[in-house]
Design an enzyme around this catalytic site. Structure first.
Site, short mmCIF file in Angstrom:
data_model
loop_
_atom_site.label_atom_id
_atom_site.label_comp_id
_atom_site.label_asym_id
_atom_site.label_seq_id
_atom_site.Cartn_x
_atom_site.Cartn_y
_atom_site.Cartn_z
N SER A 276 9.53 9.75 -7.23
CA SER A 276 9.23 8.96 -6.03
C SER A 276 10.46 8.89 -5.14
O SER A 276 11.50 8.35 -5.54
CB SER A 276 8.80 7.55 -6.41
N HIS B 32 6.35 12.32 -5.06
CA HIS B 32 5.53 11.13 -4.80
C HIS B 32 6.08 10.41 -3.57
O HIS B 32 7.27 10.07 -3.51
CB HIS B 32 5.60 10.23 -6.04
N ASP C 111 5.66 7.17 -1.23
CA ASP C 111 5.10 5.82 -1.17
C ASP C 111 5.02 5.34 0.27
O ASP C 111 6.05 5.08 0.90
CB ASP C 111 5.96 4.86 -1.98
N MET D 270 4.05 2.34 2.60
CA MET D 270 3.77 0.89 2.56
C MET D 270 3.78 0.35 3.98
O MET D 270 4.64 0.73 4.79
CB MET D 270 4.85 0.18 1.74
N HIS E 254 0.99 8.20 -1.90
CA HIS E 254 0.46 6.95 -2.44
C HIS E 254 0.42 5.93 -1.31
O HIS E 254 1.44 5.38 -0.91
CB HIS E 254 1.38 6.49 -3.59
N MET F 110 -0.12 2.56 0.09
CA MET F 110 -0.23 1.11 -0.16
C MET F 110 -0.42 0.45 1.19
O MET F 110 0.49 -0.19 1.74
CB MET F 110 1.01 0.62 -0.90
N MET G 290 -1.33 1.38 -11.75
CA MET G 290 -0.01 0.78 -11.52
C MET G 290 0.45 0.11 -12.82
O MET G 290 -0.29 -0.67 -13.42
CB MET G 290 -0.07 -0.28 -10.41
N GLY H 278 4.49 -2.35 -4.60
CA GLY H 278 5.27 -2.87 -3.47
C GLY H 278 6.74 -2.56 -3.50
O GLY H 278 7.36 -2.40 -2.45
N PHE H 279 7.31 -2.47 -4.69
CA PHE H 279 8.75 -2.25 -4.77
C PHE H 279 9.09 -1.35 -5.95
O PHE H 279 8.43 -1.42 -7.00
CB PHE H 279 9.50 -3.58 -4.94
N GLY H 280 10.13 -0.53 -5.77
CA GLY H 280 10.63 0.27 -6.88
C GLY H 280 11.54 -0.58 -7.76
O GLY H 280 11.83 -1.74 -7.45
N ASP I 25 2.35 4.67 -12.55
CA ASP I 25 3.36 4.47 -11.51
C ASP I 25 3.99 3.10 -11.69
O ASP I 25 3.31 2.08 -11.60
CB ASP I 25 2.68 4.58 -10.14
N GLY J 47 8.12 1.76 -13.23
CA GLY J 47 8.96 1.54 -14.41
C GLY J 47 8.93 2.68 -15.42
O GLY J 47 9.27 2.48 -16.59
N GLY K 267 10.70 6.83 -9.94
CA GLY K 267 11.62 6.67 -8.82
C GLY K 267 13.04 6.49 -9.30
O GLY K 267 13.86 7.42 -9.33
N THR K 268 13.32 5.27 -9.75
CA THR K 268 14.67 4.92 -10.20
C THR K 268 15.18 5.85 -11.30
O THR K 268 16.35 6.25 -11.29
CB THR K 268 14.67 3.47 -10.73
C1 DX5 Z 1 5.99 0.99 -6.05
C2 DX5 Z 1 5.72 2.45 -5.91
C3 DX5 Z 1 6.36 3.31 -6.95
C4 DX5 Z 1 7.85 3.19 -7.05
C5 DX5 Z 1 8.18 3.38 -8.50
O1 DX5 Z 1 4.95 0.25 -5.53
O2 DX5 Z 1 4.36 2.74 -5.93
O3 DX5 Z 1 5.99 4.67 -6.75
O4 DX5 Z 1 8.55 4.14 -6.29
O5 DX5 Z 1 9.52 3.15 -8.67
P1 DX5 Z 1 10.18 3.02 -10.12
O6 DX5 Z 1 9.96 4.34 -10.80
O7 DX5 Z 1 11.61 2.76 -9.80
O8 DX5 Z 1 9.51 1.90 -10.82
ZN ZN Z 2 3.88 4.90 -5.87
#
Ligand code: DX5
Ligand code: ZN
Length: 232
Positions: free
Chosen positions: A17, A41, A43, A45, A74, A76, A145, A150-152, A183, A185, A205-206
């Site tokens: 991501s 991926h 995102d 938002m 994705h 959102m 999910m 909403g947040f990584g 998606d 963590g 992502g992270t």
């Molecule tokens: C959050 C996004 C994810 C996010 C995942 O709402 O949909 O795709 O980037 O980030 P990590 O992998 O850091 O949890």
């Molecule tokens: Zn996502």
């Protein structure tokens, strides 16, 4: 470099991501994982469906020209009926919209497929999956999910894997061709349990862009997912 001609393959898919990448250098971020990742991926938002605000169609259109890697968009956002087809037309490989934001998911999936994309349905943390199991024959991707959208950088919620198991059971029972994506963590510590529960596409992502070598992080995640898949 590996080719992206055969997009749907039985092996697990890793989709880094770019939400966790440097937004001033998105093309570089995508190039960093080319050849290792299966999809990227993206995102989107809108500050309505979720409180956060990221990027939209113009960025996707520009980034699409910078790489050959398939885009896993994705959304959102509220009103996906209005906005989602534009991402398919921009060349996204898969466009996923949220069940919570959509009145008629089957109709939107049909529109997306007609526009040349795969269609994905996403289920947020607080939404039960049972009512949507009957829609599986009409979508290409079901995204569960494993955090609140909403947040990584949030902590993986193993209790969401019950939904993954339910969906995998239904996919098997009906012999469907649907990617089951998780998606939130996903990391080297959590990907195996998600794969064992039945996921076969993994957003990270992270765990990818927080690593010193993003491509190496992708390869490691893929190897872990493959091993866990063989075990089940
Ligand atoms: C959050 C996004 C994810 C996010 C995942 O709402 O949909 O795709 O980037 O980030 P990590 O992998 O850091 O949890
Ligand atoms: Zn996502």
């Amino acid at each position: 470099m590996r080719s992206y001609t055969s997009f749907v393959e039985p092996s697990p898919i890793i989709a880094p991501s770019i939400l966790a990448a440097d937004f001033a250098h998105l093309a570089d971020a995508v190039h960093d994982i080319e050849g290792a990742a299966d999809w990227v991926h993206v995102d989107v938002m809108d500050n309505h469906f979720v409180p956060n605000l990221t990027l939209g169609l113009p960025v996707v259109q520009s980034l699409r020209k910078a790489t050959v890697i398939p885009f896993d968009v994705h959304l959102m956002i509220t009103d996906p009926e209005r906005w989602a087809p534009g991402y398919a037309e921009a060349g996204a490989y898969n466009v996923t919209f949220h069940a919570e934001a959509c009145e008629n998911p089957v109709a939107l999936a049909k529109t997306l497929r007609a526009a040349g994309a795969k269609a994905g349905l996403a289920i947020d943390r607080d939404t039960p999956v049972e009512p949507y199991l009957e829609l599986l024959p009409y979508v290409d991707t079901l995204l569960i999910m494993t955090i609140k959208a909403g947040f990584g950088g949030q902590k993986f919620m193993p209790e969401m894997l019950e939904k993954v198991r339910d969906v995998r059971r239904r996919i098997r029972a009906k012999n469907l061709e649907v990617r089951l994506e998780v998606d939130g963590g996903i990391s080297a510590d959590t990907i195996e349990q998600a794969a064992e529960a039945g996921a076969d596409a993994f957003v990270a992502g992270t765990a990818v862009y927080g690593a010193a070598d993003p491509a190496e992080a992708v390869r490691k995640l893929k190897a872990l997912a493959e091993r866990a898949t063989i075990r089940v």
